[in-house]
Design a protein around this motif. Structure first.
Motif, short mmCIF file in Angstrom:
data_model
loop_
_atom_site.label_atom_id
_atom_site.label_comp_id
_atom_site.label_asym_id
_atom_site.label_seq_id
_atom_site.Cartn_x
_atom_site.Cartn_y
_atom_site.Cartn_z
N GLU A 65 1.32 -5.19 -6.17
CA GLU A 65 2.36 -6.09 -5.62
C GLU A 65 2.33 -7.44 -6.33
OE1 GLU A 65 5.14 -7.69 -2.62
OE2 GLU A 65 4.59 -5.64 -3.11
N ALA A 66 1.15 -7.98 -6.51
CA ALA A 66 1.02 -9.29 -7.16
C ALA A 66 1.45 -9.23 -8.62
CB ALA A 66 -0.42 -9.79 -7.04
N VAL A 67 1.11 -8.17 -9.33
CA VAL A 67 1.51 -8.01 -10.73
C VAL A 67 3.02 -7.89 -10.83
CG1 VAL A 67 1.41 -6.46 -12.72
CG2 VAL A 67 -0.69 -7.11 -11.54
N ALA A 68 3.63 -7.13 -9.93
CA ALA A 68 5.10 -6.97 -9.95
C ALA A 68 5.78 -8.32 -9.71
CB ALA A 68 5.53 -5.95 -8.91
N ARG A 69 5.29 -9.09 -8.77
CA ARG A 69 5.88 -10.40 -8.49
C ARG A 69 5.69 -11.36 -9.66
NH1 ARG A 69 7.52 -11.46 -3.33
NH2 ARG A 69 7.17 -9.77 -1.83
N TYR A 70 4.52 -11.30 -10.30
CA TYR A 70 4.26 -12.11 -11.48
C TYR A 70 5.25 -11.74 -12.59
CZ TYR A 70 1.84 -14.13 -15.49
OH TYR A 70 1.54 -14.85 -16.63
N ALA A 71 5.43 -10.44 -12.83
CA ALA A 71 6.35 -9.99 -13.88
C ALA A 71 7.77 -10.47 -13.61
CB ALA A 71 6.32 -8.46 -13.98
N GLU A 72 8.17 -10.46 -12.34
CA GLU A 72 9.52 -10.93 -11.99
C GLU A 72 9.67 -12.42 -12.26
OE1 GLU A 72 12.27 -11.41 -8.01
OE2 GLU A 72 10.80 -9.80 -8.07
N ARG A 73 8.71 -13.21 -11.86
CA ARG A 73 8.82 -14.66 -12.03
C ARG A 73 8.65 -15.09 -13.48
NH1 ARG A 73 5.63 -20.01 -9.67
NH2 ARG A 73 7.29 -21.40 -10.33
N TYR A 74 7.69 -14.49 -14.18
CA TYR A 74 7.33 -14.97 -15.51
C TYR A 74 7.93 -14.16 -16.65
CZ TYR A 74 4.37 -18.31 -13.20
OH TYR A 74 3.92 -19.34 -12.42
N GLY A 75 8.67 -13.10 -16.33
CA GLY A 75 9.40 -12.36 -17.35
C GLY A 75 8.54 -11.51 -18.26
N ARG A 76 7.34 -11.21 -17.84
CA ARG A 76 6.48 -10.32 -18.63
C ARG A 76 5.45 -9.68 -17.71
NH1 ARG A 76 1.45 -11.33 -20.00
NH2 ARG A 76 0.50 -13.30 -19.53
N THR A 77 5.14 -8.43 -18.02
CA THR A 77 4.13 -7.71 -17.25
C THR A 77 2.78 -7.91 -17.91
OG1 THR A 77 5.75 -6.07 -16.56
CG2 THR A 77 3.43 -5.45 -16.38
N PRO A 78 1.80 -8.38 -17.16
CA PRO A 78 0.48 -8.56 -17.76
C PRO A 78 -0.10 -7.22 -18.23
CG PRO A 78 0.58 -9.55 -15.57
CD PRO A 78 1.83 -8.77 -15.76
N SER A 79 -0.89 -7.26 -19.28
CA SER A 79 -1.52 -6.03 -19.76
C SER A 79 -2.49 -5.50 -18.69
CB SER A 79 -2.23 -6.27 -21.08
OG SER A 79 -3.14 -7.33 -20.95
N PRO A 80 -2.71 -4.21 -18.68
CA PRO A 80 -3.62 -3.63 -17.68
C PRO A 80 -5.00 -4.27 -17.75
CG PRO A 80 -2.42 -1.91 -18.81
CD PRO A 80 -2.12 -3.19 -19.55
N ASN A 81 -5.61 -4.43 -16.58
CA ASN A 81 -6.94 -5.03 -16.50
C ASN A 81 -7.66 -4.41 -15.29
OD1 ASN A 81 -9.22 -6.56 -16.12
ND2 ASN A 81 -8.18 -8.53 -16.16
N PRO A 82 -8.64 -3.57 -15.53
CA PRO A 82 -9.34 -2.94 -14.41
C PRO A 82 -10.12 -3.93 -13.55
CG PRO A 82 -10.44 -2.43 -16.48
CD PRO A 82 -9.16 -3.14 -16.83
N ASP A 83 -10.34 -5.13 -14.07
CA ASP A 83 -11.06 -6.16 -13.32
C ASP A 83 -10.13 -7.15 -12.61
OD1 ASP A 83 -13.55 -5.13 -14.00
OD2 ASP A 83 -13.67 -6.34 -15.83
N ARG A 84 -8.82 -6.82 -12.56
CA ARG A 84 -7.85 -7.74 -11.95
C ARG A 84 -7.99 -7.71 -10.42
NH1 ARG A 84 -3.12 -6.73 -14.66
NH2 ARG A 84 -3.66 -8.48 -15.97
N VAL A 85 -7.89 -8.90 -9.84
CA VAL A 85 -7.88 -9.09 -8.39
C VAL A 85 -6.76 -10.06 -8.06
CG1 VAL A 85 -10.36 -8.64 -8.12
CG2 VAL A 85 -9.55 -10.99 -8.46
N VAL A 86 -6.52 -10.24 -6.78
CA VAL A 86 -5.49 -11.18 -6.33
C VAL A 86 -6.12 -12.24 -5.44
CG1 VAL A 86 -3.31 -11.46 -5.11
CG2 VAL A 86 -3.79 -9.33 -6.33
N LEU A 87 -5.89 -13.48 -5.78
CA LEU A 87 -6.23 -14.59 -4.91
C LEU A 87 -4.99 -14.82 -4.06
CD1 LEU A 87 -8.00 -17.86 -5.94
CD2 LEU A 87 -6.08 -17.86 -4.38
N GLU A 88 -5.11 -14.54 -2.78
CA GLU A 88 -3.97 -14.59 -1.87
C GLU A 88 -4.14 -15.78 -0.92
OE1 GLU A 88 -2.12 -10.83 -0.14
OE2 GLU A 88 -3.23 -11.69 1.56
#
Length: 137
Positions: free
Chosen positions: A104-127
């Motif tokens: 969900e956080a990656v999708a929202r980031y992609a929408e706002r910033y116009g790019r999808t971040p590359s995959p990262n198995p260590d990615r987390v979300v600070l909510e």
């Protein structure tokens, strides 16, 4: 200027949809502020701001350290500015590691910033559960 977090102005919401680099301020274990540039998304309907990050980053470690401290969950702030316009969101932060929250956080980031971040198995979300909003948009 303080704003109603449950009813922000259309201009304030529009400002949070524009592409801006933001800052995130987290408390270090000694109480001093740690400020870093980040991408932030704001979901006013849920009352949440989200920052995606690597699970080993200092900002994530700061939030996790605060969870076990006598002061409780970390209070953090995200801020952005452009000329005379500025906006700050504050609240308590938690770290989400589950796949659905990260997606969900990656999708929202992609929408706002116009790019999808590359995959990262260590990615987390600070909510951040937003309980204070300020700004001039």
């Amino acid at each position: 200027m303080a704003l109603d977090v449950l009813n922000p102005t259309p201009e304030y919401l529009a400002f949070w949809r524009e592409r801006h680099v933001c800052t995130l301020t987290t408390p270090r274990p000694d109480g001093t502020p740690h400020v870093v540039p980040v991408g932030v998304t704001y979901d006013p309907e849920a009352g949440l701001a989200r920052v995606i990050s690597n699970k080993n980053s200092k900002k994530i470690r700061n939030v996790l350290a605060a969870q076990g401290s006598p002061t409780g969950p970390a209070r953090v702030a995200v801020c952005q500015m452009a000329g005379r316009r500025w906006a700050t969101l504050e609240g308590q932060a938690v770290i989400r590691t589950d796949e659905a929250s990260v997606a969900e956080a990656v999708a929202r980031y992609a929408e706002r910033y116009g790019r999808t971040p590359s995959p990262n198995p260590d990615r987390v979300v600070l909510e951040i559960t937003v309980d204070r909003a300020m700004g001039r948009a």
